[in-house]
Design a protein around this motif. Sequence first.
Motif, PDB file in Angstrom:
ATOM      1  N   ASN A 152      -6.595  -3.635   4.901  1.00 29.98           N
ATOM      2  CA  ASN A 152      -5.445  -4.461   4.524  1.00 29.98           C
ATOM      3  C   ASN A 152      -5.827  -5.927   4.678  1.00 29.98           C
ATOM      4  O   ASN A 152      -6.242  -6.338   5.766  1.00 29.98           O
ATOM      5  CB  ASN A 152      -4.247  -4.197   5.441  1.00 29.98           C
ATOM      6  CG  ASN A 152      -3.780  -2.755   5.421  1.00 29.98           C
ATOM      7  OD1 ASN A 152      -3.812  -2.106   4.375  1.00 29.98           O
ATOM      8  ND2 ASN A 152      -3.340  -2.252   6.575  1.00 29.98           N
TER       9      ASN A 152
ATOM     10  N   ASN B 104      -5.035  -0.596  14.740  1.00 29.97           N
ATOM     11  CA  ASN B 104      -5.734  -0.313  13.468  1.00 29.97           C
ATOM     12  C   ASN B 104      -7.166  -0.818  13.431  1.00 29.97           C
ATOM     13  O   ASN B 104      -7.872  -0.551  12.456  1.00 29.97           O
ATOM     14  CB  ASN B 104      -5.006  -0.989  12.301  1.00 29.97           C
ATOM     15  CG  ASN B 104      -3.733  -0.283  11.928  1.00 29.97           C
ATOM     16  OD1 ASN B 104      -3.633   0.924  12.071  1.00 29.97           O
ATOM     17  ND2 ASN B 104      -2.763  -1.018  11.475  1.00 29.97           N
TER      18      ASN B 104
ATOM     19  N   THR C  16      -7.237  -4.027   9.454  1.00 33.41           N
ATOM     20  CA  THR C  16      -6.332  -5.056   8.938  1.00 33.41           C
ATOM     21  C   THR C  16      -6.809  -6.457   9.310  1.00 33.41           C
ATOM     22  O   THR C  16      -7.181  -6.698  10.462  1.00 33.41           O
ATOM     23  CB  THR C  16      -4.912  -4.818   9.525  1.00 33.41           C
ATOM     24  OG1 THR C  16      -4.441  -3.544   9.076  1.00 33.41           O
ATOM     25  CG2 THR C  16      -3.934  -5.886   9.086  1.00 33.41           C
TER      26      THR C  16
ATOM     27  N   ASP D  91      -1.712   2.338   7.844  1.00 33.47           N
ATOM     28  CA  ASP D  91      -2.660   2.298   8.970  1.00 33.47           C
ATOM     29  C   ASP D  91      -4.089   2.289   8.459  1.00 33.47           C
ATOM     30  O   ASP D  91      -4.588   3.310   7.984  1.00 33.47           O
ATOM     31  CB  ASP D  91      -2.468   3.543   9.865  1.00 33.47           C
ATOM     32  CG  ASP D  91      -1.180   3.447  10.647  1.00 33.47           C
ATOM     33  OD1 ASP D  91      -0.738   2.318  10.919  1.00 33.47           O
ATOM     34  OD2 ASP D  91      -0.604   4.512  10.967  1.00 33.47           O
ATOM     35  N   ARG D  92      -4.736   1.173   8.545  1.00 40.79           N
ATOM     36  CA  ARG D  92      -6.171   1.036   8.249  1.00 40.79           C
ATOM     37  C   ARG D  92      -6.614  -0.318   8.786  1.00 40.79           C
ATOM     38  O   ARG D  92      -5.762  -1.137   9.155  1.00 40.79           O
ATOM     39  CB  ARG D  92      -6.459   1.194   6.754  1.00 40.79           C
ATOM     40  CG  ARG D  92      -5.667   0.327   5.800  1.00 40.79           C
ATOM     41  CD  ARG D  92      -6.260   0.394   4.395  1.00 40.79           C
ATOM     42  NE  ARG D  92      -5.657   1.388   3.527  1.00 40.79           N
ATOM     43  CZ  ARG D  92      -4.760   1.110   2.573  1.00 40.79           C
ATOM     44  NH1 ARG D  92      -4.364  -0.127   2.364  1.00 40.79           N
ATOM     45  NH2 ARG D  92      -4.273   2.061   1.810  1.00 40.79           N
TER      46      ARG D  92
ATOM     47  N   ARG E 292     -11.919   0.523   2.844  1.00 38.74           N
ATOM     48  CA  ARG E 292     -10.521   0.174   2.544  1.00 38.74           C
ATOM     49  C   ARG E 292      -9.991  -0.630   3.714  1.00 38.74           C
ATOM     50  O   ARG E 292     -10.156  -0.205   4.865  1.00 38.74           O
ATOM     51  CB  ARG E 292      -9.656   1.445   2.453  1.00 38.74           C
ATOM     52  CG  ARG E 292      -9.712   2.161   1.132  1.00 38.74           C
ATOM     53  CD  ARG E 292      -9.271   3.603   1.345  1.00 38.74           C
ATOM     54  NE  ARG E 292      -7.810   3.752   1.322  1.00 38.74           N
ATOM     55  CZ  ARG E 292      -7.124   3.945   0.201  1.00 38.74           C
ATOM     56  NH1 ARG E 292      -7.724   3.998  -0.960  1.00 38.74           N
ATOM     57  NH2 ARG E 292      -5.816   4.087   0.231  1.00 38.74           N
TER      58      ARG E 292
ATOM     59  N   HIS F  92      -7.033  -4.320   0.079  1.00 43.10           N
ATOM     60  CA  HIS F  92      -5.681  -4.052  -0.408  1.00 43.10           C
ATOM     61  C   HIS F  92      -4.846  -5.231   0.061  1.00 43.10           C
ATOM     62  O   HIS F  92      -4.598  -5.378   1.250  1.00 43.10           O
ATOM     63  CB  HIS F  92      -5.140  -2.745   0.167  1.00 43.10           C
ATOM     64  CG  HIS F  92      -5.854  -1.547  -0.379  1.00 43.10           C
ATOM     65  ND1 HIS F  92      -5.232  -0.626  -1.182  1.00 43.10           N
ATOM     66  CD2 HIS F  92      -7.139  -1.152  -0.269  1.00 43.10           C
ATOM     67  CE1 HIS F  92      -6.105   0.298  -1.544  1.00 43.10           C
ATOM     68  NE2 HIS F  92      -7.271   0.002  -0.998  1.00 43.10           N
TER      69      HIS F  92
ATOM     70  N   TYR G  62      -1.773  -7.578   0.795  1.00 40.00           N
ATOM     71  CA  TYR G  62      -0.333  -7.519   1.056  1.00 40.00           C
ATOM     72  C   TYR G  62       0.174  -8.916   1.358  1.00 40.00           C
ATOM     73  O   TYR G  62      -0.415  -9.625   2.193  1.00 40.00           O
ATOM     74  CB  TYR G  62      -0.032  -6.611   2.260  1.00 40.00           C
ATOM     75  CG  TYR G  62      -0.313  -5.161   1.961  1.00 40.00           C
ATOM     76  CD1 TYR G  62       0.675  -4.348   1.406  1.00 40.00           C
ATOM     77  CD2 TYR G  62      -1.567  -4.614   2.216  1.00 40.00           C
ATOM     78  CE1 TYR G  62       0.413  -3.019   1.099  1.00 40.00           C
ATOM     79  CE2 TYR G  62      -1.842  -3.287   1.910  1.00 40.00           C
ATOM     80  CZ  TYR G  62      -0.844  -2.499   1.359  1.00 40.00           C
ATOM     81  OH  TYR G  62      -1.107  -1.191   1.060  1.00 40.00           O
TER      82      TYR G  62
ATOM     83  N   LEU H 271       2.947  -1.975   6.700  1.00 40.36           N
ATOM     84  CA  LEU H 271       1.544  -1.823   6.301  1.00 40.36           C
ATOM     85  C   LEU H 271       1.037  -0.415   6.576  1.00 40.36           C
ATOM     86  O   LEU H 271       1.382   0.179   7.599  1.00 40.36           O
ATOM     87  CB  LEU H 271       0.666  -2.807   7.098  1.00 40.36           C
ATOM     88  CG  LEU H 271       0.808  -4.277   6.724  1.00 40.36           C
ATOM     89  CD1 LEU H 271       0.146  -5.155   7.788  1.00 40.36           C
ATOM     90  CD2 LEU H 271       0.181  -4.536   5.353  1.00 40.36           C
TER      91      LEU H 271
ATOM     92  N   VAL I  82      -3.934  -9.271   4.645  1.00 35.49           N
ATOM     93  CA  VAL I  82      -2.505  -9.596   4.717  1.00 35.49           C
ATOM     94  C   VAL I  82      -2.308 -11.097   4.895  1.00 35.49           C
ATOM     95  O   VAL I  82      -2.889 -11.694   5.797  1.00 35.49           O
ATOM     96  CB  VAL I  82      -1.859  -8.885   5.937  1.00 35.49           C
ATOM     97  CG1 VAL I  82      -0.352  -9.110   5.952  1.00 35.49           C
ATOM     98  CG2 VAL I  82      -2.201  -7.402   5.942  1.00 35.49           C
TER      99      VAL I  82
ATOM    100  N   LYS J 296       0.384  -6.315  -3.236  1.00 34.26           N
ATOM    101  CA  LYS J 296       1.736  -5.775  -3.042  1.00 34.26           C
ATOM    102  C   LYS J 296       2.527  -6.743  -2.169  1.00 34.26           C
ATOM    103  O   LYS J 296       1.958  -7.386  -1.281  1.00 34.26           O
ATOM    104  CB  LYS J 296       1.680  -4.423  -2.339  1.00 34.26           C
ATOM    105  CG  LYS J 296       1.062  -3.325  -3.164  1.00 34.26           C
ATOM    106  CD  LYS J 296       1.398  -1.951  -2.553  1.00 34.26           C
ATOM    107  CE  LYS J 296       0.809  -0.830  -3.383  1.00 34.26           C
ATOM    108  NZ  LYS J 296      -0.678  -0.779  -3.311  1.00 34.26           N
TER     109      LYS J 296
END
Length: 367
Positions: free
Chosen positions: A87, A237, A155, A152-153, A85, A117, A119, A150, A89, A142
């Motif tokens: 982010n 992160n 990124t 925490d993971r 998983r 994921h 963003y 965001l 971004v 999203k």
Amino acid sequence: MTPLEQQIHQRIAADGPMPLAEYMIVCLTHPEFGYYTSGHPVGGKASGETPPGDFITAPEISQMFGELIGVWCMEVWQALGSPNRFNLVEIGPGRGTLMKDLLRVSQVLPNFMAAAHVYLVEVSPTLSHVQGQNLPSQANIKWIADIDDLPDRPTIIIANELLDALPIRQWCKHGADWLERAVGIVDEQLTFVLRPNRLELSDLPPDHVTRPEGTLFETAPAREAFVARAAELIQSNTGAALFIDYGHLKSGYGDTFQAVRDHVPANPLQLPGRTDLTSHVDFSPLRAAANSNGCEVPQPVTQRQFLLTLGLLERAGQLGAGRPSSVQSELQQAVERLASPQGMGDLFKVMGFAAPASVGNQLPGFS
Ligand code: SAH
């Protein structure tokens, strides 16, 4: 007078000349009349959009730009140990074109797609809407207002032509002092004036004493603060960030505040809210900001070096193979615009940074 110009006149009449940074913030992001918040800035004249945009950016020139940024993200993700998983971004995604091309090319790595994921950080409701229409509905996307939102993971952050839109301050040499340049009213017109507040001399390059009267020097505390926050987030992160923009690697003097409307240079004090306002990015303090917030920052490179290292020519060759000569010549023109010194190749710079030891010893594209 635009409605925003009336409001600016009223504010200056009440509070005195408005520092340039404040003028930029009001003109670009006023909730009702701001340039980004109310308009359709990005797009080619021939894009067939209504209304057509005011300027064109690298992802709008060719799909290859977003695809190569996609290659960069996939390489970074693998170097991070392929977290299941993370982010992904983008800040200031414009019409969503870069992300669309990035997501398409990353289908070659299904685990990357499954782990991402997405963003989008956007100030403009109009552009958020356009992004929603242009991006695939099945992608896990999203919209958020700020990178602080965001989870925490690990990124990965990307931003193309965002930093140039963040506000700057300008200082003008006046005798022994450097006074702040601001927007005032003279003969009923918005006009550049000086305010009495001074820049600390220690904030200037050492040769400032030799500069002639009237020389301008630009600072961008908002940009530095933004990059510092991004670096802090990446550091805590793990992950990496990529900022692409026009500008210079070494601090210097001069006026780079500029306005564009309908693809031609405009007067930055005319039609506020209907004109794009930007300035060239000084990457030198931004590198320092990322570094002092815990990230490793390799020497930034030109867009030309970056895209060639990531395989621009090979990608153009692949897309053109077996296609009609008209398609091949379009690809050739796109390569020229993106990477030649007459195009965006040298003016645009790429700054990347990563959490220490998170992506091995080499951030992709910065060899
Ligand atoms: N990256 C896109 C668009 C560049 S235009 C491209 O390359 O085509 C600048 C973008 O930054 C727009 O999407 C604008 O709405 C957004 N933007 C401007 N100021 C911003 C801010 N303070 N925070 C987040 N996004 C911002």
